[in-house]
Design an enzyme around this catalytic site. Structure first.
Site, PDB file in Angstrom:
ATOM      1  N   ARG A   1       0.821  -1.214   0.000  1.00 14.66           N
ATOM      2  CA  ARG A   1       0.000   0.000   0.000  1.00 14.66           C
ATOM      3  C   ARG A   1       0.855   1.265   0.000  1.00 14.66           C
ATOM      4  O   ARG A   1       0.455   2.287  -0.563  1.00 14.66           O
ATOM      5  CB  ARG A   1      -0.954  -0.005   1.188  1.00 14.66           C
ATOM      6  CG  ARG A   1      -2.076  -0.998   0.955  1.00 14.66           C
ATOM      7  CD  ARG A   1      -3.064  -1.046   2.083  1.00 14.66           C
ATOM      8  NE  ARG A   1      -4.231  -1.802   1.656  1.00 14.66           N
ATOM      9  CZ  ARG A   1      -5.108  -2.344   2.470  1.00 14.66           C
ATOM     10  NH1 ARG A   1      -4.967  -2.217   3.777  1.00 14.66           N
ATOM     11  NH2 ARG A   1      -6.133  -3.006   2.001  1.00 14.66           N
TER      12      ARG A   1
ATOM     13  N   LYS B   1     -20.110 -16.227   0.924  1.00 13.69           N
ATOM     14  CA  LYS B   1     -21.555 -16.105   1.152  1.00 13.69           C
ATOM     15  C   LYS B   1     -22.277 -15.285   0.097  1.00 13.69           C
ATOM     16  O   LYS B   1     -21.773 -14.272  -0.359  1.00 13.69           O
ATOM     17  CB  LYS B   1     -21.798 -15.447   2.512  1.00 13.69           C
ATOM     18  CG  LYS B   1     -21.406 -16.333   3.663  1.00 13.69           C
ATOM     19  CD  LYS B   1     -21.846 -15.703   4.968  1.00 13.69           C
ATOM     20  CE  LYS B   1     -20.674 -15.432   5.869  1.00 13.69           C
ATOM     21  NZ  LYS B   1     -20.550 -14.126   6.418  1.00 13.69           N
TER      22      LYS B   1
ATOM     23  N   GLY C   1     -10.522  -8.482  -1.417  1.00 16.24           N
ATOM     24  CA  GLY C   1      -9.284  -8.739  -0.686  1.00 16.24           C
ATOM     25  C   GLY C   1      -8.736 -10.134  -0.912  1.00 16.24           C
ATOM     26  O   GLY C   1      -7.552 -10.308  -1.221  1.00 16.24           O
TER      27      GLY C   1
ATOM     28  N   GLY D   1     -13.154  -3.577   0.111  1.00 11.93           N
ATOM     29  CA  GLY D   1     -14.500  -3.061   0.384  1.00 11.93           C
ATOM     30  C   GLY D   1     -14.911  -1.995  -0.620  1.00 11.93           C
ATOM     31  O   GLY D   1     -16.049  -1.966  -1.099  1.00 11.93           O
TER      32      GLY D   1
HETATM   33  P1  ADP Z   1     -13.098 -11.533  -1.491  1.00  8.68           P
HETATM   34  O1  ADP Z   1     -12.326 -11.078  -0.286  1.00  8.68           O
HETATM   35  O2  ADP Z   1     -12.211 -11.767  -2.682  1.00  8.68           O
HETATM   36  O3  ADP Z   1     -14.261 -10.630  -1.796  1.00  8.68           O
HETATM   37  P2  ADP Z   1     -14.670 -13.360   0.087  1.00  8.68           P
HETATM   38  O4  ADP Z   1     -14.159 -12.721   1.330  1.00  8.68           O
HETATM   39  O5  ADP Z   1     -16.073 -13.134  -0.284  1.00  8.68           O
HETATM   40  O6  ADP Z   1     -13.709 -12.966  -1.148  1.00  8.68           O
HETATM   41  O7  ADP Z   1     -14.498 -14.939   0.196  1.00  8.68           O
HETATM   42  C1  ADP Z   1     -13.270 -15.574   0.394  1.00  8.68           C
HETATM   43  C2  ADP Z   1     -13.430 -16.817   1.233  1.00  8.68           C
HETATM   44  O8  ADP Z   1     -14.402 -17.697   0.675  1.00  8.68           O
HETATM   45  C3  ADP Z   1     -12.137 -17.593   1.294  1.00  8.68           C
HETATM   46  O9  ADP Z   1     -11.645 -17.551   2.618  1.00  8.68           O
HETATM   47  C4  ADP Z   1     -12.537 -19.003   0.869  1.00  8.68           C
HETATM   48  O10 ADP Z   1     -11.950 -20.024   1.653  1.00  8.68           O
HETATM   49  C5  ADP Z   1     -14.026 -19.007   1.056  1.00  8.68           C
HETATM   50  N1  ADP Z   1     -14.701 -20.018   0.216  1.00  8.68           N
HETATM   51  C6  ADP Z   1     -14.639 -20.140  -1.121  1.00  8.68           C
HETATM   52  N2  ADP Z   1     -15.321 -21.226  -1.542  1.00  8.68           N
HETATM   53  C7  ADP Z   1     -15.851 -21.804  -0.431  1.00  8.68           C
HETATM   54  C8  ADP Z   1     -16.674 -22.966  -0.222  1.00  8.68           C
HETATM   55  N3  ADP Z   1     -17.065 -23.734  -1.224  1.00  8.68           N
HETATM   56  N4  ADP Z   1     -17.013 -23.243   1.058  1.00  8.68           N
HETATM   57  C9  ADP Z   1     -16.606 -22.455   2.078  1.00  8.68           C
HETATM   58  N5  ADP Z   1     -15.843 -21.361   1.930  1.00  8.68           N
HETATM   59  C10 ADP Z   1     -15.455 -21.040   0.696  1.00  8.68           C
HETATM   60 MG    MG Z   2     -12.684 -11.306   1.870  1.00  6.51          MG
END
Ligand code: ADP
Ligand code: MG
Length: 399
Positions: A38, A199, A356, A379
């Site tokens: 950063r 989620k 992230g 975010g």
């Molecule tokens: P980002 O930060 O890129 O927006 P998220 O925070 O929404 O992504 O999600 C990342 C998390 O989702 C990771 O820690 C990963 O382990 C989890 N994840 C991905 N696929 C699954 C799954 N099938 N079941 C449970 N957790 C999952």
């Molecule tokens: Mg995340």
């Protein structure tokens, strides 16, 4: 929202006191910075200001001190690292916009650089308190926002201060906004979005907004199983948000009505339980998503889904990706995320990664330099994809 904002190149900065909000919220461990990414991302703006002979007053938050002067969240370590990177002294103020900051700001010479203490040491920061905004503004003649990672916050140092000073974007904000703004407003088609992560509820509005814009929406990761459940399939012990089944049905109907190609995984890696610790070796099987055993959980997309998603990504002219395809922290369950990252890396399309964990996945897996743009704001990039107005950008002067 209008993203056509003035930048530091559109105003006179020579000899001026320039308050520049950066995102120096760096990860630390035992008092040491573990990634200076950063700080490095802020260098182009800081170097430009120095070169033009501005008196540079930097500020940022770090962590969540919640109005308390927690010494472990002092920006002194950032000043030290920044000084090494710039090869010149960075004057550290001992307060945020108090007596010491005022005195030091007043004695700056052209091209000098100083850094204020953690803006969140002051309670008013996250409340966008006009008193703090004014105190910050009094230090300077011009405000530059270069903290894309904090642009979704309406805080004193990210937007409130712009009520009292002419405000423009720095190079990082300008780059984020122009690349993502163009992709969403005027994408080269086909435009493909790939969503994943844990989620559905985290990304409800992103799904809804992207369905207005894309040609193909790919849904993988943990959020896919709620969509599969909404289609009536048994998903065993996979992550399912039972309160969002109707929402998923609505989104599938919306995709159909808009002629958007909505792709869900056709197969999945399953295991009896979530790996613990997360990177533990784990036996997996691959099954079709129409036949997930009731005692198993889906933890990654399968090889057929990998091929299908990669083909869709390769055919695109613009790809936006947010959220890993599986539990990528585990090498056995990283295959889907690697396949998507590889497809983006191999593609000639404009490829944008936000989020992230997705950004971390690209870096860990070694694809970062083959992606057009990896957003520095998790975010903030998500709110951008939701089509929301970002306060730290809305407050800047229009061109
Ligand atoms: P980002 O930060 O890129 O927006 P998220 O925070 O929404 O992504 O999600 C990342 C998390 O989702 C990771 O820690 C990963 O382990 C989890 N994840 C991905 N696929 C699954 C799954 N099938 N079941 C449970 N957790 C999952
Ligand atoms: Mg995340």
């Amino acid at each position: 929202m209008n993203y056509n904002k003035k930048s530091i190149e559109d105003i006179e900065v020579a000899g001026k006191r320039v308050l520049c909000r950066c995102d120096f919220n760096v990860p630390t461990k035992e008092g040491k910075i573990t990634s200076d990414k950063r700080i490095v991302a802020a260098l182009p703006t800081i170097e430009y200001l120095i070169e033009k002979g501005a008196k540079v007053i930097l500020c940022s938050h770090m962590g969540k001190p919640k109005g308390e002067w927690k010494p472990e969240l002092s920006l002194k370590i950032v000043a030290d690292r920044l000084s090494e990177l710039l090869g010149k002294e960075v004057i550290m103020a001992s307060d945020v916009a108090g007596e010491d900051s005022k005195a030091k700001a007043a004695s700056l010479k052209d091209g000098d650089v100083m850094l204020l203490e953690n803006t969140r040491y002051i309670k008013g920061e996250t409340k966008n308190d006009p008193e703090l905004s004014k105190a910050l503004a009094e230090l300077a003649d011009v405000f530059v926002n270069d903290a894309f990672g904090a642009a979704h916050r309406a805080h004193s140092s990210t937007s409130g201060v712009a009520d009292y000073l002419p405000a423009v974007s720095g190079y990082l904000v300008q780059k984020e906004v122009s690349i993502m703004g163009k992709a969403l407003a005027n994408p080269e088609r086909p435009f493909v979005a790939i969503l994943g992560g844990a989620k559905v509820s985290d990304k409800l509005n992103v799904i809804n907004n992207l369905l207005e814009k894309v040609d193909t929406l790919i849904i993988g990761g943990g959020m896919a199983y709620t969509f599969l459940a909404a289609q009536g399939y048994t998903v065993g012990k996979s992550l399912v948000d039972n309160e969002k089944l109707d929402y998923c049905k609505e989104m599938m109907a919306k995709a159909k009505a808009k002629g958007v190609n909505l792709l869900l995984p056709v197969d999945t890696a399953v295991a009896a339980s979530f790996p613990s610790p997360i990177d533990a070796e784990i036996p997996v099987e691959y099954v079709d998503c129409t036949a997930i055993p009731t005692d198993q959980m889906g933890l990654d997309i399968g090889p057929k889904a990998c091929a299908e998603f990669a083909a869709a990504a390769k055919a695109a002219k613009t790809v936006v990706w947010n959220g890993p395809m599986g539990v990528f922290e585990n090498p056995t369950l990283a295959k889907g995320t690697i396949a998507v990252a590889q497809a983006l890396a191999d593609s000639d399309a404009v490829t944008i990664v936000g989020g992230g964990d997705s950004a971390a996945a690209c870096e860990q897996l070694g694809f970062a330099d083959k992606i057009t743009h990896i957003s520095t704001g998790g975010g903030a990039s998500l709110e951008f994809l939701e089509g929301l107005e970002l306060p730290g950008i809305a407050c800047l002067e229009d061109k």
